[in-house]
Design a protein around this motif. Structure first.
Motif, mmCIF file in Angstrom:
data_model
loop_
_atom_site.group_PDB
_atom_site.id
_atom_site.type_symbol
_atom_site.label_atom_id
_atom_site.label_comp_id
_atom_site.label_asym_id
_atom_site.label_seq_id
_atom_site.Cartn_x
_atom_site.Cartn_y
_atom_site.Cartn_z
ATOM 1 N N VAL A 25 0.817 -1.216 0.000
ATOM 2 C CA VAL A 25 0.000 0.000 0.000
ATOM 3 C C VAL A 25 0.851 1.267 0.000
ATOM 4 O O VAL A 25 1.730 1.433 0.853
ATOM 5 C CB VAL A 25 -0.943 0.017 1.231
ATOM 6 N N ASN A 26 0.578 2.154 -0.943
ATOM 7 C CA ASN A 26 1.280 3.436 -1.028
ATOM 8 C C ASN A 26 0.274 4.568 -0.940
ATOM 9 O O ASN A 26 -0.676 4.611 -1.728
ATOM 10 C CB ASN A 26 2.025 3.525 -2.363
ATOM 11 N N LEU A 27 0.472 5.448 0.040
ATOM 12 C CA LEU A 27 -0.453 6.560 0.227
ATOM 13 C C LEU A 27 0.249 7.869 -0.115
ATOM 14 O O LEU A 27 1.297 8.179 0.457
ATOM 15 C CB LEU A 27 -0.941 6.597 1.678
ATOM 16 N N LEU A 28 -0.317 8.601 -1.046
ATOM 17 C CA LEU A 28 0.284 9.874 -1.469
ATOM 18 C C LEU A 28 -0.622 11.008 -1.038
ATOM 19 O O LEU A 28 -1.793 11.039 -1.430
ATOM 20 C CB LEU A 28 0.383 9.934 -2.993
ATOM 21 N N SER A 29 -0.087 11.944 -0.254
ATOM 22 C CA SER A 29 -0.923 13.083 0.098
ATOM 23 C C SER A 29 -0.200 14.379 -0.242
ATOM 24 O O SER A 29 1.026 14.401 -0.421
ATOM 25 C CB SER A 29 -1.308 13.039 1.582
ATOM 26 N N GLY A 30 -0.978 15.438 -0.341
ATOM 27 C CA GLY A 30 -0.399 16.735 -0.712
ATOM 28 C C GLY A 30 -1.511 17.660 -1.162
ATOM 29 O O GLY A 30 -2.592 17.190 -1.536
ATOM 30 N N VAL A 31 -1.224 18.953 -1.154
ATOM 31 C CA VAL A 31 -2.267 19.924 -1.500
ATOM 32 C C VAL A 31 -2.612 19.827 -2.988
ATOM 33 O O VAL A 31 -1.892 19.198 -3.760
ATOM 34 C CB VAL A 31 -1.841 21.381 -1.161
ATOM 35 N N LEU A 299 -1.243 -7.190 -10.526
ATOM 36 C CA LEU A 299 -2.102 -6.037 -10.803
ATOM 37 C C LEU A 299 -1.709 -4.871 -9.925
ATOM 38 O O LEU A 299 -1.346 -5.024 -8.761
ATOM 39 C CB LEU A 299 -3.566 -6.400 -10.532
ATOM 40 N N LEU A 300 -1.805 -3.698 -10.507
ATOM 41 C CA LEU A 300 -1.509 -2.492 -9.763
ATOM 42 C C LEU A 300 -2.787 -1.647 -9.749
ATOM 43 O O LEU A 300 -3.376 -1.401 -10.801
ATOM 44 C CB LEU A 300 -0.413 -1.771 -10.525
ATOM 45 N N PHE A 301 -3.205 -1.262 -8.554
ATOM 46 C CA PHE A 301 -4.426 -0.468 -8.440
ATOM 47 C C PHE A 301 -4.104 0.997 -8.188
ATOM 48 O O PHE A 301 -3.336 1.306 -7.277
ATOM 49 C CB PHE A 301 -5.266 -0.975 -7.265
ATOM 50 N N LEU A 302 -4.654 1.879 -8.992
ATOM 51 C CA LEU A 302 -4.466 3.309 -8.784
ATOM 52 C C LEU A 302 -5.796 3.896 -8.323
ATOM 53 O O LEU A 302 -6.808 3.748 -9.014
ATOM 54 C CB LEU A 302 -4.052 3.992 -10.099
ATOM 55 N N VAL A 303 -5.796 4.531 -7.167
ATOM 56 C CA VAL A 303 -7.031 5.146 -6.676
ATOM 57 C C VAL A 303 -6.760 6.629 -6.484
ATOM 58 O O VAL A 303 -6.018 7.019 -5.582
ATOM 59 C CB VAL A 303 -7.501 4.509 -5.351
ATOM 60 N N PHE A 330 -1.803 2.232 -5.081
ATOM 61 C CA PHE A 330 -1.405 3.633 -4.898
ATOM 62 C C PHE A 330 -2.682 4.431 -4.673
ATOM 63 O O PHE A 330 -3.574 4.413 -5.519
ATOM 64 C CB PHE A 330 -0.701 4.172 -6.151
ATOM 65 N N ILE A 331 -2.755 5.106 -3.543
ATOM 66 C CA ILE A 331 -3.951 5.897 -3.248
ATOM 67 C C ILE A 331 -3.542 7.353 -3.013
ATOM 68 O O ILE A 331 -2.614 7.616 -2.232
ATOM 69 C CB ILE A 331 -4.677 5.381 -1.982
ATOM 70 N N THR A 332 -4.223 8.279 -3.643
ATOM 71 C CA THR A 332 -3.930 9.685 -3.380
ATOM 72 C C THR A 332 -5.083 10.327 -2.622
ATOM 73 O O THR A 332 -6.231 9.899 -2.719
ATOM 74 C CB THR A 332 -3.730 10.508 -4.673
#
Ligand SMILES: Nc1ncnc2c1ncn2[C@@H]1O[C@H](COP(=O)(O)OP(=O)(O)O)[C@@H](O)[C@H]1O
Ligand SMILES: [Mg+2]
Length: 362
Positions: A25-31, A299-303, A330-332
């Protein structure tokens, strides 16, 4: 096949982003505007050779640069080695895509080693867009599920294009058309058969996923195959020949197929709220991903923008499902919304922050 390393160069505001994602799980945050969606866009670009935001490549190549490059190392589970894949897109439109340094002939080869599924705020388009959107969705699954599909599809599509060229020229006899139609019928029937078989597999998985999302919805999926379901493709083509000659194009066939998504009250699009539609689309995509993973494929999931239009409970359900899917995710998200969900302690969760096109590991 988790992505082990990712290098992005000159995709929108990402001049040079390089990182090692978690295999889980990769969580990307930012404005807003920091570049989160662009990271997903770059990954998508590498998988299918095009962006999900724009068909115009010039929009995603960084201003005042001549090319963008996305490079990744992905695990090859069969050999337990790393596979290098890369894609360069030039401002003049040229694409240079490589696997292990060797130029590939067709972008399909990338999709095959590196399949991605995307859930984003535009996901509604699957329900409200033209049938083509739903055909592409369905065919993505069929392609990954059935190795015979792509060649049948290409052959049928070529035959269809030739047939339409012939019809447009006019002055063609039924006998001549019938001679052309043999190959079209043979390959179109295979395309149709593959779609039906795939949908039959997708359906129960979709129902389970939809229930697990706590949607409380009863939704049916039906394939409109592009002609009367009581007829074979051969019968439909023959019945349509004179009309096709008269109007100069092919009226029936797999090019007219559509995936009908319905509730007891009618089309899902007309009867469900935006939030419910988002759940249905998420369930469709997760079900498709689940089938792929179950068949042993990576499989790679992009959310993108997870919180958009989903309440806290459904966000958590979505994360829970994604977590059990056993694929790389990858979730943003703009803020802390995605922290609502408690990932299992055994899941490798990495948090990344985006600031002005720069990515840092928290
Ligand atoms: N071709 C381009 N060249 C340079 N910058 C761009 C280009 N296209 C968009 N941008 C900028 O890149 C950023 C992209 O942000 P985006 O990935 O949508 O951010 P987020 O998803 O974090 O809101 C925006 O600030 C936008 O102005
Ligand atoms: Mg965004």
């Amino acid at each position: 096949m988790p992505l082990r390393r990712l290098d992005i160069c000159n995709v929108r505001n990402l001049s040079n982003v390089r990182f090692e994602p978690s295999p889980q799980v990769n969580l990307l945050s930012g404005v807003n505007g920091s570049g989160k969606t662009s990271v997903l866009e770059a990954i998508h670009l590498l998988s299918v050779g095009r962006s999900f935001r724009s068909h115009k490549h010039k929009t995603y190549i960084q201003n005042e640069t001549n090319e963008c490059v996305v490079f990744a190392q992905v695990e090859n589970p069969q050999t337990d080695t790393l596979l290098s894949i890369g894609l360069k897109r030039l401002r003049d439109g040229e694409i240079d895509a490589r696997i292990q340094g060797n130029k590939i002939q067709s972008l399909v080869e990338l999709t095959d080693v590196f399949p991605v599924q995307l859930i984003n705020p535009d996901a509604f388009r699957l329900l409200e867009g033209a049938p083509k959107t739903r055909r592409q969705f369905l065919d993505w699954g069929v392609f990954h599920h059935n190795p015979d599909f792509i060649n049948a599809w290409r052959g049928w599509h070529k035959a269809l294009k030739q047939r339409n060229t012939l019809l447009r020229r006019g002055k063609i006899s039924i006998d001549l058309l019938a001679a052309f139609d043999q190959e079209l019928i043979r390959l179109g029937s295979i395309v149709n058969q593959c779609r039906h078989e795939y949908l039959a597999r997708l359906l129960p998985v979709f129902n389970t996923v939809l229930a697990r999302l706590n949607s409380g919805l009863e939704v049916t999926l039906q394939l409109y195959q592009g002609w009367d379901s009581q007829k074979s493709f051969a019968e439909a083509v023959i019945a349509s020949q004179s009309r096709d000659i008269e109007s100069g194009y092919s009226h029936t066939g797999p090019q007219r197929a559509d995936l009908k998504v319905k509730t007891a009250m009618g089309d899902a699009l007309d009867t469900l709220s935006r939030g419910q539609q988002k759940l249905v689309v998420s369930a469709l995509k997760i079900a498709q991903g689940q089938l792929l993973v179950d068949s042993g494929k990576p499989l790679l999931f992009l959310v993108d923008d997870l919180p958009a239009e989903l309440d806290k409970e459904h966000r958590a359900k979505l994360c829970q499902l994604l977590e059990t899917l056993n694929s790389q995710i990858f979730i943003t998200s703009v803020g802390s919304e995605m922290m609502d969900y408690r990932w299992s302690e055994t899941t490798d969760v990495r948090h990344f922050s985006m600031t002005n096109g720069e990515l840092s590991h928290d």
